[in-house]
Design a protein around this motif. Sequence first.
Motif, mmCIF file in Angstrom:
data_model
loop_
_atom_site.group_PDB
_atom_site.id
_atom_site.type_symbol
_atom_site.label_atom_id
_atom_site.label_comp_id
_atom_site.label_asym_id
_atom_site.label_seq_id
_atom_site.Cartn_x
_atom_site.Cartn_y
_atom_site.Cartn_z
ATOM 1 N N GLY A 177 -15.672 -3.223 24.424
ATOM 2 C CA GLY A 177 -14.866 -4.207 25.127
ATOM 3 C C GLY A 177 -15.500 -5.592 25.048
ATOM 4 O O GLY A 177 -14.824 -6.587 24.743
ATOM 5 N N THR A 183 -15.376 -6.865 21.475
ATOM 6 C CA THR A 183 -14.010 -7.308 21.174
ATOM 7 C C THR A 183 -13.817 -8.733 21.676
ATOM 8 O O THR A 183 -13.337 -9.608 20.966
ATOM 9 C CB THR A 183 -12.982 -6.407 21.895
ATOM 10 O OG1 THR A 183 -13.368 -5.070 21.757
ATOM 11 C CG2 THR A 183 -11.596 -6.606 21.346
ATOM 12 N N THR A 195 -9.267 -11.549 11.571
ATOM 13 C CA THR A 195 -8.780 -10.911 12.798
ATOM 14 C C THR A 195 -8.431 -9.450 12.546
ATOM 15 O O THR A 195 -8.789 -8.567 13.321
ATOM 16 C CB THR A 195 -7.507 -11.630 13.299
ATOM 17 O OG1 THR A 195 -7.808 -13.018 13.413
ATOM 18 C CG2 THR A 195 -7.048 -11.099 14.623
ATOM 19 N N ARG A 210 -12.677 2.960 18.346
ATOM 20 C CA ARG A 210 -11.886 3.546 19.429
ATOM 21 C C ARG A 210 -11.446 4.970 19.081
ATOM 22 O O ARG A 210 -11.516 5.867 19.911
ATOM 23 C CB ARG A 210 -10.628 2.708 19.693
ATOM 24 C CG ARG A 210 -10.897 1.473 20.499
ATOM 25 C CD ARG A 210 -9.577 0.916 21.001
ATOM 26 N NE ARG A 210 -9.771 -0.375 21.618
ATOM 27 C CZ ARG A 210 -9.395 -1.522 21.068
ATOM 28 N NH1 ARG A 210 -8.814 -1.527 19.883
ATOM 29 N NH2 ARG A 210 -9.591 -2.656 21.691
ATOM 30 N N LYS A 244 -10.686 6.737 22.227
ATOM 31 C CA LYS A 244 -10.196 5.708 23.148
ATOM 32 C C LYS A 244 -9.064 4.867 22.545
ATOM 33 O O LYS A 244 -8.850 3.736 22.943
ATOM 34 C CB LYS A 244 -11.342 4.765 23.548
ATOM 35 C CG LYS A 244 -12.512 5.470 24.205
ATOM 36 C CD LYS A 244 -12.226 5.751 25.668
ATOM 37 C CE LYS A 244 -13.402 6.489 26.274
ATOM 38 N NZ LYS A 244 -13.118 6.984 27.604
ATOM 39 N N TYR A 256 -5.851 4.117 22.847
ATOM 40 C CA TYR A 256 -4.779 4.355 23.806
ATOM 41 C C TYR A 256 -3.430 3.911 23.241
ATOM 42 O O TYR A 256 -3.322 2.857 22.639
ATOM 43 C CB TYR A 256 -5.051 3.597 25.103
ATOM 44 C CG TYR A 256 -6.338 4.004 25.769
ATOM 45 C CD1 TYR A 256 -6.536 5.317 26.183
ATOM 46 C CD2 TYR A 256 -7.368 3.090 25.959
ATOM 47 C CE1 TYR A 256 -7.716 5.707 26.784
ATOM 48 C CE2 TYR A 256 -8.557 3.469 26.571
ATOM 49 C CZ TYR A 256 -8.727 4.785 26.979
ATOM 50 O OH TYR A 256 -9.887 5.160 27.568
ATOM 51 N N HIS A 281 0.499 2.990 24.058
ATOM 52 C CA HIS A 281 1.410 2.577 25.126
ATOM 53 C C HIS A 281 2.774 3.190 24.829
ATOM 54 O O HIS A 281 3.083 3.511 23.697
ATOM 55 C CB HIS A 281 1.518 1.061 25.179
ATOM 56 C CG HIS A 281 0.216 0.403 25.514
ATOM 57 N ND1 HIS A 281 0.026 -0.349 26.626
ATOM 58 C CD2 HIS A 281 -0.985 0.411 24.872
ATOM 59 C CE1 HIS A 281 -1.226 -0.788 26.664
ATOM 60 N NE2 HIS A 281 -1.855 -0.352 25.604
ATOM 61 N N ASP A 331 4.558 3.285 20.857
ATOM 62 C CA ASP A 331 3.772 2.064 20.967
ATOM 63 C C ASP A 331 4.248 1.104 19.875
ATOM 64 O O ASP A 331 3.879 1.238 18.707
ATOM 65 C CB ASP A 331 2.287 2.395 20.798
ATOM 66 C CG ASP A 331 1.399 1.241 21.220
ATOM 67 O OD1 ASP A 331 1.768 0.079 20.947
ATOM 68 O OD2 ASP A 331 0.347 1.499 21.816
ATOM 69 N N GLU A 352 3.630 -2.005 19.142
ATOM 70 C CA GLU A 352 2.618 -2.784 18.443
ATOM 71 C C GLU A 352 1.858 -1.923 17.422
ATOM 72 O O GLU A 352 1.631 -2.340 16.285
ATOM 73 C CB GLU A 352 1.642 -3.363 19.469
ATOM 74 C CG GLU A 352 0.896 -4.572 18.946
ATOM 75 C CD GLU A 352 -0.011 -5.169 20.003
ATOM 76 O OE1 GLU A 352 0.432 -5.303 21.148
ATOM 77 O OE2 GLU A 352 -1.168 -5.477 19.668
ATOM 78 N N ARG A 353 1.514 -0.717 17.824
ATOM 79 C CA ARG A 353 0.770 0.184 16.941
ATOM 80 C C ARG A 353 1.621 0.638 15.754
ATOM 81 O O ARG A 353 1.132 0.721 14.630
ATOM 82 C CB ARG A 353 0.269 1.408 17.721
ATOM 83 C CG ARG A 353 -0.849 1.099 18.704
ATOM 84 C CD ARG A 353 -2.118 0.777 17.992
ATOM 85 N NE ARG A 353 -3.236 0.580 18.907
ATOM 86 C CZ ARG A 353 -4.374 0.001 18.572
ATOM 87 N NH1 ARG A 353 -4.556 -0.446 17.339
ATOM 88 N NH2 ARG A 353 -5.344 -0.137 19.439
#
Lengths: 128, 401
Positions: free
Chosen positions: B181, B184, B228, B239, B244, B246, B248, B287, B289-290
Amino acid sequence: MEKSENKIRKYKIIIADDDQAICDSMSMILVEMGYMVETTGDSNTLSEIIKNKPDLLLLDIWMSGMDGRDIAKQLKANKDTQSIPIIMISATRDIMKSAKVAGADDFITKPFTMEELLIKVAKYCKTS
Amino acid sequence: MLELLGKLSEKSERFKIGKTIAKEFGARELLIFIKDPELDILLPASGFSQTLEHADKWQIFLKKCVKLKYHSDQLLFNTTVTGVAYKDECVFLLVGGNPDKQLVESVVPILPLLASIMQYEQFEIQTRAKLLLSEKTMIEMQGVEKKLNTARLELQVALGKTEQEIIERKRIEKEKDEFIGMATHELKTPVTSIKAYAEVLQWKFKKAGDLVSANNLGKMNTQLNKLTSLIGDLLDSTRIDSGKLYMHKELFDFDELVVEIIEETQRITDRHTLVLDGGTKRKIVGDRERIGQVLTNLITNAIKYSPKADKIFITSKSIDKNITVCVRDFGVGISRDKQAHVFERFYRVSGPKQDTFPGLGLGLYISSEIIKREGGRIWVESVAGEGSTFCFTLPINKGIK
């Protein structure tokens, strides 16, 4: 462009981020687009600026010594400030949920494009 | 004689007295057999010789004694053996000589007494033996219990250790998460401000009519986007590694996402035309975005690996409860043996022709992990030298149209 600049000039935005370059670069974009911008990286100064009732608060989630979510909670619990829209800024969208819980109205992930930022901001500073 | 016989009740005197009594009867040796209640056979009473040769012949003789009450026979090597029995409980037996029958039978009245004394002795011996055995068993049991307790203790210690290890591992994992975190944040913050400066400058130059500078800043921005994306891939891979990543959940229009991603990716290529065919006319839960990230990855790969082609086809359709999207390029392609590995972490299609394609080898790995988590499937069809088609399917949630 000039016309719309005049229209949105009245909007006052506060950027709260302890990274000076973020404050500087974001305000550069927003000022260029005609918004009035104030910046701070200090939570005490922030509460001072809040007294002037901004139209929007861009709030970093991790400020040194202070969690942006706590600031959001406090603002949303206060009658005088609860109507101020808050857009939370974070490097990871995993915090999105807890930001919403803390009372953030919206969320933007670093790094964002100028376009993304302006769309989000315009949502809360409507020109009509 | 009775006095002598009475002395037989003393176990310690038995062997010596036996010899004297035998002599009185004109025989060489005396043996008294009593019934072993457990084995149900006649065995020499304690105090007498316990081992006899030709045991089978003795047993036959003893059985005859029991049956006939009195019996005398040549048993071994011309030795006469004479015996009287009390039921099947006791046999009074004289070895050698030629004892008088009447004299031998005069012993019968005292046989029950002798039998009961000797049987009691035997019982005592057996009980003691049993006690000894049980004591041994007890000791063994105690040994086993001790071992068990030791094992239990060791297990507890081991469990405690495991628990401690789990706590420690959790602590390390938490630290790692916090580090991710923090990293990042730290990596993305400067990129964010550089990007903001570059974009606003580009906008300013464009506004001022300095298109060359604006164009240069545009290029800078493109490179920043690559940086980026690399930072993002590194973090996503970490992750996934720590479980981790995750996802959404939101309801979104799938076709809108496809159009949006195609518009975005079209901007990074002047050479290729991205051609969209079909549509799903579906809203799905996932999700956004994913899933967009997967599509971006497949299209940017198609652009990257088909430097000489001018078209990339993107098709999407919904069949039954699934939506399928395919991205087809006319580039270098992937040989059959390498196709199975393209979704592996850090795997990069390499070879003399492909040397010039940069990347971390994480994009397809992350894409496959995302699709897996969304309950879908991702695959590739390719002919080396002709191009590749990457496809994925996603389930349309029930009740959503």
